[in-house]
Structure formats: structure tokens, C-alpha cells
Design a protein around this motif. Sequence first.
Motif, PDB file in Angstrom:
ATOM      1  N   GLN A  70     -34.586 -16.661  -8.724  1.00  0.00           N
ATOM      2  CA  GLN A  70     -33.903 -16.282  -7.675  1.00  0.00           C
ATOM      3  C   GLN A  70     -32.933 -16.825  -7.560  1.00  0.00           C
ATOM      4  O   GLN A  70     -32.972 -17.883  -7.357  1.00  0.00           O
ATOM      5  N   CYS A  71     -31.600 -16.310  -7.358  1.00  0.00           N
ATOM      6  CA  CYS A  71     -30.333 -16.582  -7.592  1.00  0.00           C
ATOM      7  C   CYS A  71     -30.014 -17.643  -6.375  1.00  0.00           C
ATOM      8  O   CYS A  71     -30.113 -16.848  -5.614  1.00  0.00           O
ATOM      9  N   ASN A  72     -28.861 -18.736  -5.953  1.00  0.00           N
ATOM     10  CA  ASN A  72     -28.599 -19.255  -5.021  1.00  0.00           C
ATOM     11  C   ASN A  72     -27.650 -20.014  -5.345  1.00  0.00           C
ATOM     12  O   ASN A  72     -27.689 -20.341  -6.937  1.00  0.00           O
ATOM     13  N   PRO A  73     -27.523 -21.138  -4.177  1.00  0.00           N
ATOM     14  CA  PRO A  73     -25.601 -21.867  -4.598  1.00  0.00           C
ATOM     15  C   PRO A  73     -26.412 -23.073  -5.334  1.00  0.00           C
ATOM     16  O   PRO A  73     -25.857 -23.010  -6.491  1.00  0.00           O
ATOM     17  N   ASP A  74     -27.933 -23.283  -5.249  1.00  0.00           N
ATOM     18  CA  ASP A  74     -28.325 -24.715  -5.727  1.00  0.00           C
ATOM     19  C   ASP A  74     -28.195 -24.456  -6.933  1.00  0.00           C
ATOM     20  O   ASP A  74     -28.881 -25.430  -7.738  1.00  0.00           O
ATOM     21  N   LEU A  75     -28.638 -23.316  -7.820  1.00  0.00           N
ATOM     22  CA  LEU A  75     -28.787 -22.556  -8.886  1.00  0.00           C
ATOM     23  C   LEU A  75     -28.176 -23.496 -10.231  1.00  0.00           C
ATOM     24  O   LEU A  75     -26.707 -22.683  -9.630  1.00  0.00           O
ATOM     25  N   LEU A  76     -28.850 -24.110 -11.571  1.00  0.00           N
ATOM     26  CA  LEU A  76     -27.768 -24.431 -12.210  1.00  0.00           C
ATOM     27  C   LEU A  76     -27.608 -23.915 -13.349  1.00  0.00           C
ATOM     28  O   LEU A  76     -28.912 -23.127 -14.167  1.00  0.00           O
ATOM     29  N   PRO A  77     -26.606 -24.166 -14.495  1.00  0.00           N
ATOM     30  CA  PRO A  77     -26.237 -23.460 -15.800  1.00  0.00           C
ATOM     31  C   PRO A  77     -28.032 -23.585 -16.302  1.00  0.00           C
ATOM     32  O   PRO A  77     -28.879 -22.700 -16.532  1.00  0.00           O
ATOM     33  N   THR A  78     -28.260 -25.541 -16.456  1.00  0.00           N
ATOM     34  CA  THR A  78     -29.787 -25.111 -17.126  1.00  0.00           C
ATOM     35  C   THR A  78     -31.112 -24.852 -16.397  1.00  0.00           C
ATOM     36  O   THR A  78     -31.562 -25.263 -17.353  1.00  0.00           O
ATOM     37  N   ASP A  79     -30.775 -25.180 -15.599  1.00  0.00           N
ATOM     38  CA  ASP A  79     -31.803 -24.249 -14.538  1.00  0.00           C
ATOM     39  C   ASP A  79     -32.772 -22.552 -15.370  1.00  0.00           C
ATOM     40  O   ASP A  79     -33.665 -21.945 -15.241  1.00  0.00           O
ATOM     41  N   ILE A  80     -31.187 -22.069 -15.956  1.00  0.00           N
ATOM     42  CA  ILE A  80     -31.661 -20.865 -16.572  1.00  0.00           C
ATOM     43  C   ILE A  80     -31.318 -21.216 -18.071  1.00  0.00           C
ATOM     44  O   ILE A  80     -32.625 -20.169 -18.911  1.00  0.00           O
ATOM     45  N   PRO A  99     -36.073 -19.833 -18.369  1.00  0.00           N
ATOM     46  CA  PRO A  99     -36.655 -18.488 -18.343  1.00  0.00           C
ATOM     47  C   PRO A  99     -36.322 -17.427 -18.814  1.00  0.00           C
ATOM     48  O   PRO A  99     -36.294 -16.782 -18.692  1.00  0.00           O
ATOM     49  N   VAL A 100     -34.402 -17.955 -19.533  1.00  0.00           N
ATOM     50  CA  VAL A 100     -34.156 -16.756 -20.306  1.00  0.00           C
ATOM     51  C   VAL A 100     -34.596 -16.317 -21.814  1.00  0.00           C
ATOM     52  O   VAL A 100     -34.598 -15.281 -22.265  1.00  0.00           O
ATOM     53  N   MET A 101     -35.740 -17.404 -21.938  1.00  0.00           N
ATOM     54  CA  MET A 101     -36.502 -16.989 -23.262  1.00  0.00           C
ATOM     55  C   MET A 101     -37.241 -16.524 -22.699  1.00  0.00           C
ATOM     56  O   MET A 101     -38.208 -16.956 -22.995  1.00  0.00           O
ATOM     57  N   SER A 119     -21.394 -17.908 -15.295  1.00  0.00           N
ATOM     58  CA  SER A 119     -21.194 -17.730 -17.111  1.00  0.00           C
ATOM     59  C   SER A 119     -21.932 -17.853 -17.593  1.00  0.00           C
ATOM     60  O   SER A 119     -22.266 -17.780 -18.762  1.00  0.00           O
ATOM     61  N   ALA A 120     -23.172 -19.093 -17.738  1.00  0.00           N
ATOM     62  CA  ALA A 120     -23.745 -19.603 -18.321  1.00  0.00           C
ATOM     63  C   ALA A 120     -24.970 -18.250 -18.859  1.00  0.00           C
ATOM     64  O   ALA A 120     -25.782 -18.601 -19.954  1.00  0.00           O
ATOM     65  N   LEU A 121     -24.421 -17.021 -18.276  1.00  0.00           N
ATOM     66  CA  LEU A 121     -25.742 -16.030 -18.772  1.00  0.00           C
ATOM     67  C   LEU A 121     -24.567 -15.051 -19.650  1.00  0.00           C
ATOM     68  O   LEU A 121     -25.273 -14.258 -20.381  1.00  0.00           O
ATOM     69  N   LEU A 122     -23.100 -15.146 -19.823  1.00  0.00           N
ATOM     70  CA  LEU A 122     -22.540 -14.488 -20.572  1.00  0.00           C
ATOM     71  C   LEU A 122     -23.105 -15.087 -21.931  1.00  0.00           C
ATOM     72  O   LEU A 122     -23.214 -13.501 -22.554  1.00  0.00           O
ATOM     73  N   ARG A 128     -27.039 -12.898 -27.235  1.00  0.00           N
ATOM     74  CA  ARG A 128     -28.488 -12.982 -27.555  1.00  0.00           C
ATOM     75  C   ARG A 128     -29.198 -14.389 -27.831  1.00  0.00           C
ATOM     76  O   ARG A 128     -30.086 -14.507 -28.966  1.00  0.00           O
ATOM     77  N   HIS A 129     -28.348 -15.156 -27.495  1.00  0.00           N
ATOM     78  CA  HIS A 129     -29.052 -16.695 -27.842  1.00  0.00           C
ATOM     79  C   HIS A 129     -28.081 -17.124 -26.670  1.00  0.00           C
ATOM     80  O   HIS A 129     -27.280 -17.926 -26.222  1.00  0.00           O
ATOM     81  N   VAL A 130     -28.724 -19.066 -26.586  1.00  0.00           N
ATOM     82  CA  VAL A 130     -27.957 -19.801 -25.879  1.00  0.00           C
ATOM     83  C   VAL A 130     -28.069 -21.100 -27.008  1.00  0.00           C
ATOM     84  O   VAL A 130     -28.807 -21.312 -27.819  1.00  0.00           O
ATOM     85  N   SER A 131     -27.100 -22.025 -25.816  1.00  0.00           N
ATOM     86  CA  SER A 131     -26.820 -23.330 -26.584  1.00  0.00           C
ATOM     87  C   SER A 131     -26.935 -23.986 -25.721  1.00  0.00           C
ATOM     88  O   SER A 131     -26.527 -24.357 -24.521  1.00  0.00           O
TER      89      SER A 131
END
Length: 317
Positions: A70-80, A99-101, A119-122, A128-131
Motif C-alpha cells: 500500500q503506497c503512501n508518502p511514508d513508504l521507503l525504498p527498503t520497505d519494497i 515484498p518484491v520477492m 524509482s526503487a521499483l525500476l 528482475r533483481h534487486v540490489s
Amino acid sequence: MEQQQAMQMLDHIRRNMESCIFGKKEEITWMLTALAAGGHVLIEDVPGTGKTQMVKALARSIGGVFHRIQCNPDLLPTDITGVSIYHPKEEQFVFRPGPVMTNILLADEINRATTKTQSALLEAMEERHVSVDGISYPLPKPFALFATQNPIEFDGTYSLPEAQLDRFLMKIKLGYPDADSEKRLLLEPGAGRSADSLSAVASVDDILEIQRITEAIHLDNSVADYMISLIRGTRKHSAILLGASPRAGIALASCAKAFALQQRRAFVLPDDVKAVAPLVLGHRLYLRSEARMQGATTISVLEEVLRQIPVPVGLER
């Protein structure tokens, strides 16, 4: 899995979704088109039109792992993406996946998150991977992001960056249901059952096979030339400031193949290209300000480009 089996499997998923999603047959077709093509979808419409329900119905129908953000202004990249946490007992940092996994990720109201979080989702969408902390972690296969958003005129929304929009295979709008479907929701007890009650009718392995078969759908040289003419036509049109990218051409071909498969064909026709072009290219085009002031839209300009491109005939089967 053979091509006929892939068609039947897509039909099973469609019927399963239609058992709780009424009056949206065309939109379900587009969702399955994106799934078969292995791409991501942006769903835009006003609140209450069933965007979240649609994605959950698809996720439940194919099994696998499903996560929702659930996206909101408080959501951080590491939350994804997840974060590395120091583990005192092991005396080392341990990666805690975000949760991206997952196989299906629903980013609800993505345009309420800040641009940094968007941009963290790019990386996940394209690579198809995250760093995290310099280490890359591959995502499960298949992986698909289905993001919903409210129109940007609504309070608390942020426009998605052009680079991120270009990574969405398709952008669709649900709209309101027709009168009969809306009446059915009111009169029939349990008709509008939740997507959570659906059972899986396919597996993630089935989806990978469907994607493999979709990729093998025949694309004639003349149809490929037709697509190239369309893509280049968007770059030359006087009303368009930014035309379709090469990535858009690849997306157009993938979606045309997936749509052809649902039409029970092993080859792509120009009509398949015309059918998917507005959903694949519409969100990738940027009009000049003077064109917008004159009432032009990306779809109306795209339709004009389509009318100008000669349609190939006599395709080889």
C-alpha cells in the motif's frame, strides 16, 4: 505444454476471474495479455472501480506468491526491496527480503509514493533483481508488477517518471461497470464475492510455459515492418514531443503475440497490432503543449498515426 493447452489454460484463468469480476471481459483479456507476454501493468482509474480486486483475482487464479504494497508518502525504498539487518548471534548482516520477492506484486496507489520510492521499483521491473548493500538478489520467476494509480488530478498524487512509465508493458483503465453488471452486484447475494475466495486454476510453472509459447508465436517480416513504421511514425508526428522508444517496439511485438494466442492463432496479424497499440504506446507518448491546448490526446494522435500507416496484405502463415 502445447499451444492448444496454453490457450485452454488462459481460458480457465479468464473464467475464474470472471466469476468475481463482472462486466470487465475486455480488461481481463488485457491482463492476461500482459501476463502471457511477461510484462508489467499500470491500472489507472478513480477509486472504487475494482483495480485491486482485479489484480488479486489474477494472482489467486495462478497460485504462486502474492504480495501487496500500500503506497503512501511514508513508504521507503527498503520497505519494497528489503534490508540487511545485523544478526548479533551470527555476527554478520542478514538480508531480510522485502515484498518484491514474489511472483505477483501489487503496488496499490503507486502514485501516492514519493518519486524516490517509485524509482526503487525500476531495477526490479527491468532487471528482475534487486540490489541491497551492493549485493544483487534475483526475483522469483515469473515476476510481474501490477500497479494501480488514481488520476494525477487527485490530491496527494505524484506523476510517475518517464523512465518508469516506459517499463510498464501496458496501461489500462477499468472504467465503471455496465448497468447490468452493477445491478447484479446489488441484487444477487454473494455475486460480488471477494477475490480471496478464488482457487488457483494454474501454477507458476504453467505461466512460464505460456510465456515460452507466446514468445514462439510467428511474427511475419511484413508485420514487423508495419510495427516499425508505426513506432517511427510516432517520432515524426508534429503533435508528439517524445515518440515511442525501441523498448516500446519490443513491448508492442510481445503484446501482439500474446493477443494472437488468445485469439487461437499461431501468428500475428496487423489487427492484433492495432488492438494492443493504444494500451502499449499510449502512456509512452508525450504531446507538445500546443497540441494538448487544442484538445489532442495521445490516443487520438496515435489513432491518426495508425490511419496513415499502410496495412500489409498477403501474410505468410
